[in-house]
Design an enzyme around this catalytic site. Structure first.
Site, PDB file in Angstrom:
ATOM      1  N   HIS A  83       2.335  -9.276  -4.073  1.00 16.67           N
ATOM      2  CA  HIS A  83       2.129 -10.097  -5.211  1.00 16.67           C
ATOM      3  C   HIS A  83       0.759 -10.046  -5.210  1.00 16.67           C
ATOM      4  CE1 HIS A  83       2.508 -12.930  -8.317  1.00 16.67           C
ATOM      5  NE2 HIS A  83       3.924 -12.292  -8.687  1.00 16.67           N
ATOM      6  N   ASP A 126      11.526  -9.733  -6.833  1.00 16.00           N
ATOM      7  CA  ASP A 126      12.470  -8.422  -7.258  1.00 16.00           C
ATOM      8  C   ASP A 126      13.161  -7.707  -5.866  1.00 16.00           C
ATOM      9  OD1 ASP A 126      12.103  -8.331  -9.803  1.00 16.00           O
ATOM     10  OD2 ASP A 126      10.140  -7.183  -9.773  1.00 16.00           O
TER      11      ASP A 126
HETATM   12  N1  ACO Z   1       3.747  -2.517   0.575  1.00 14.75           N
HETATM   13  C1  ACO Z   1       2.711  -2.318   1.398  1.00 14.75           C
HETATM   14  N2  ACO Z   1       1.377  -2.848   1.243  1.00 14.75           N
HETATM   15  C2  ACO Z   1       1.090  -3.489   0.132  1.00 14.75           C
HETATM   16  C3  ACO Z   1       2.232  -3.568  -0.805  1.00 14.75           C
HETATM   17  C4  ACO Z   1       3.189  -3.110  -0.488  1.00 14.75           C
HETATM   18  N3  ACO Z   1       4.449  -3.510  -1.670  1.00 14.75           N
HETATM   19  N4  ACO Z   1       1.507  -4.246  -1.677  1.00 14.75           N
HETATM   20  C5  ACO Z   1       0.250  -4.339  -1.213  1.00 14.75           C
HETATM   21  N5  ACO Z   1       0.051  -3.992  -0.022  1.00 14.75           N
HETATM   22  C6  ACO Z   1      -1.380  -3.814   0.618  1.00 14.75           C
HETATM   23  C7  ACO Z   1      -2.334  -2.880   0.009  1.00 14.75           C
HETATM   24  O1  ACO Z   1      -2.066  -1.653   0.509  1.00 14.75           O
HETATM   25  C8  ACO Z   1      -3.522  -3.477   0.297  1.00 14.75           C
HETATM   26  O2  ACO Z   1      -4.041  -3.215   1.556  1.00 14.75           O
HETATM   27  P1  ACO Z   1      -5.369  -3.145   1.952  1.00 14.75           P
HETATM   28  O3  ACO Z   1      -6.202  -4.311   1.766  1.00 14.75           O
HETATM   29  O4  ACO Z   1      -5.223  -2.499   3.640  1.00 14.75           O
HETATM   30  O5  ACO Z   1      -6.038  -2.095   0.986  1.00 14.75           O
HETATM   31  C9  ACO Z   1      -3.342  -4.942  -0.050  1.00 14.75           C
HETATM   32  O6  ACO Z   1      -2.061  -5.163   0.339  1.00 14.75           O
HETATM   33  C10 ACO Z   1      -3.450  -5.598  -1.254  1.00 14.75           C
HETATM   34  O7  ACO Z   1      -2.838  -4.838  -2.373  1.00 14.75           O
HETATM   35  P2  ACO Z   1      -3.265  -4.736  -3.884  1.00 14.75           P
HETATM   36  O8  ACO Z   1      -2.384  -3.383  -4.320  1.00 14.75           O
HETATM   37  O9  ACO Z   1      -4.727  -4.613  -3.904  1.00 14.75           O
HETATM   38  O10 ACO Z   1      -2.649  -5.855  -4.408  1.00 14.75           O
HETATM   39  P3  ACO Z   1      -2.442  -6.091  -5.974  1.00 14.75           P
HETATM   40  O11 ACO Z   1      -2.669  -7.556  -6.269  1.00 14.75           O
HETATM   41  O12 ACO Z   1      -3.527  -5.457  -7.006  1.00 14.75           O
HETATM   42  O13 ACO Z   1      -0.964  -5.769  -6.318  1.00 14.75           O
HETATM   43  C11 ACO Z   1       1.278  -5.587  -6.438  1.00 14.75           C
HETATM   44  C12 ACO Z   1       0.278  -6.573  -6.486  1.00 14.75           C
HETATM   45  C13 ACO Z   1       1.304  -4.581  -7.721  1.00 14.75           C
HETATM   46  C14 ACO Z   1       2.658  -6.433  -6.708  1.00 14.75           C
HETATM   47  C15 ACO Z   1       1.571  -4.721  -5.412  1.00 14.75           C
HETATM   48  O14 ACO Z   1       1.811  -5.679  -4.246  1.00 14.75           O
HETATM   49  C16 ACO Z   1       2.537  -3.732  -5.445  1.00 14.75           C
HETATM   50  O15 ACO Z   1       2.278  -2.356  -5.824  1.00 14.75           O
HETATM   51  N6  ACO Z   1       3.751  -4.045  -5.147  1.00 14.75           N
HETATM   52  C17 ACO Z   1       5.082  -3.066  -5.180  1.00 14.75           C
HETATM   53  C18 ACO Z   1       5.486  -3.108  -6.413  1.00 14.75           C
HETATM   54  C19 ACO Z   1       6.247  -4.350  -6.706  1.00 14.75           C
HETATM   55  O16 ACO Z   1       7.049  -4.848  -5.974  1.00 14.75           O
HETATM   56  N7  ACO Z   1       5.945  -4.994  -7.999  1.00 14.75           N
HETATM   57  C20 ACO Z   1       6.880  -6.208  -8.401  1.00 14.75           C
HETATM   58  C21 ACO Z   1       5.777  -7.438  -8.516  1.00 14.75           C
HETATM   59  S1  ACO Z   1       6.690  -8.961  -8.710  1.00 14.75           S
HETATM   60  C22 ACO Z   1       6.862  -8.988 -10.500  1.00 14.75           C
HETATM   61  O17 ACO Z   1       6.242  -8.193 -11.072  1.00 14.75           O
HETATM   62  C23 ACO Z   1       8.083  -9.658 -10.839  1.00 14.75           C
END
Ligand code: ACO
Length: 382
Positions: A264, A318
């Protein structure tokens, strides 16, 4: 332009509004609506009361709640021609597209073209909260070739939605978990759909236009659609014993593999909504038996804690909502519409707040295109 704030993709860390509706602390797993912990609301309140709290800023008195609840129950029915519209939509269409279209159409059936009258605005808020479950249930049934079921005034908001969808009343545990899901999804400050509702509202467009735009924004897979993806992922894994080999294989292919339902932008610990949902889910599973997908989800959370925990990546809301909805026999593509049935309260709270001291949203841009380009006549273009 000395005040110009430099472009930040996704407006990350840019304050786009001053709001008193909800607060999140992503390090402490804290989410409060008007200063009250969401965990407390999910356990002690009901969706109707939480909606009032979000929109009005205070908990209602007994009388206010009774009157609000009564008004909601009376506003659930939709115009017969709106039902005709729903029947005209293709059965293969996504329920979020149907919801967006029918909410926009509400504006034609129940006009609120000027937003300067607080009484009319409040009536529109009541109609929107009351009608969304009716619209979602009506499309869910007509696309299966089933008759639309009229709302019942003797049932509360969550129970009536379940009844209109399935034609039977929910058990108390199912009613409670559905109600809590609506509360947990009701508000989450400046996310994409809420921002959308505020931007559209800032032009003084009618509330149905604001909310239908917010529904469009919520429908995207980066926002409301993640709970559908979580379920597909659990089904791909297949069983709890296969979780570790599944994750190892994914990481071998892509060390940055993203597990759906994890991570998140703001929470760097487990999302408090996921914790509450899990507790409530246990009550439902006592009746429906624990689904296999839930067992897989528990194991996935355990295995991922070691891999992603140090990065602050934990289950979000979620991660467990899909398994709960699936246990209630709700079709996967209706998960996000249920999110909207809850979130409409937050969108409306923001719409009302935006109108109070409104200034139209009109940000700047950094122009990176051509300058002084010649106009080449059509016949001379290559
Ligand atoms: N699984 C594994 N690693 C993850 C995940 C994940 N779901 N989410 C983030 N990370 C890691 C990234 O690889 C990144 O690692 P790094 O620093 O080594 O490069 C770090 O955590 C930061 O991740 P970002 O993608 O930059 O985080 P951002 O804040 O942009 O994205 C998001 C947030 C879109 C929710 C992301 O975590 C994601 O894609 N999750 C999966 C989809 C999801 O579950 N969405 C629902 C969100 S809740 C809602 O909308 C109600």
């Amino acid at each position: 332009m000395s005040d110009l704030v430099k472009f930040r993709p996704g407006l990350e860390n840019v304050e786009a509004a001053r709001s008193a509706i909800s607060e999140i602390d992503g390090q402490r797993a804290m989410l409060e609506y008007r200063g009250i912990a969401v965990e407390t609301l999910a356990k002690e309140s009901c969706f109707e009361e939480t909606s009032w709290l979000l929109m009005k800023g205070e908990l209602p008195t007994q009388r206010q709640l009774a009157e609000f609840d009564h008004a909601l129950r009376q506003s659930r029915s939709i115009h017969y021609r709106l039902k005709d519209l729903i029947k005209c939509l293709p059965a293969s269409g996504h329920p979020m597209d149907a919801l967006q279209a029918t909410v926009a159409a509400l504006g034609a059936f129940y006009p609120c073209r000027t937003v300067s009258d607080p009484t009319k605005n409040w009536e529109a808020c009541i109609r929107l909260i009351a009608a969304l479950p009716t619209l979602v249930a009506a499309f869910a049934r007509t696309r299966r070739g089933e008759e639309i079921i009229e709302p019942r005034e003797d049932l509360d908001h969550a129970a009536n939605f379940y009844y209109m969808t399935f034609g039977r009343e929910p058990t108390p545990a199912i009613r409670k978990v559905l109600d809590a899901c609506l509360i947990l999804h009701a508000e989450h400050n400046m996310n994409a759909s809420t921002f959308t509702a505020r931007v559209v509202g800032s032009s003084l467009a009618n509330p149905y236009a604001s909310i239908s735009s917010a529904i469009g924004s919520l429908s995207g897979p980066l926002h409301g659609g993640a709970n559908e993806e979580v379920l597909l992922q659990l089904e791909e894994i297949g069983s709890p014993e296969k979780v570790k080999p599944w994750l190892d294989a994914k990481l071998a292919k892509d060390p940055k593999h993203k597990v759906m339902g994890f991570g998140h932008r703001i929470y760097k610990v487990k999302d408090p909504r996921a914790t509450v949902l899990q507790e409530l889910a246990e009550h439902v599973f006592a009746e429906t038996s624990r689904p296999k997908n839930y067992e897989i989800a528990l194991e996935l959370e355990r295995v991922c804690a070691g891999v992603y925990g140090p990065k602050g990546v934990f289950p979000n809301v979620d991660f467990y909502s899909g398994t709960v909805y699936q246990a209630l026999s709700i079709p996967t593509d209706v998960f996000t519409p249920i999110f909207a049935i809850g979130r409409v309260a937050g969108w409306l709270a923001h719409w009302l707040e935006q109108l109070n001291g409104n200034r139209i949203y009109r940000p700047e841009q950094e122009y990176v295109g051509k300058k002084n380009a010649p106009y080449v006549p059509l016949e001379k273009r290559p």
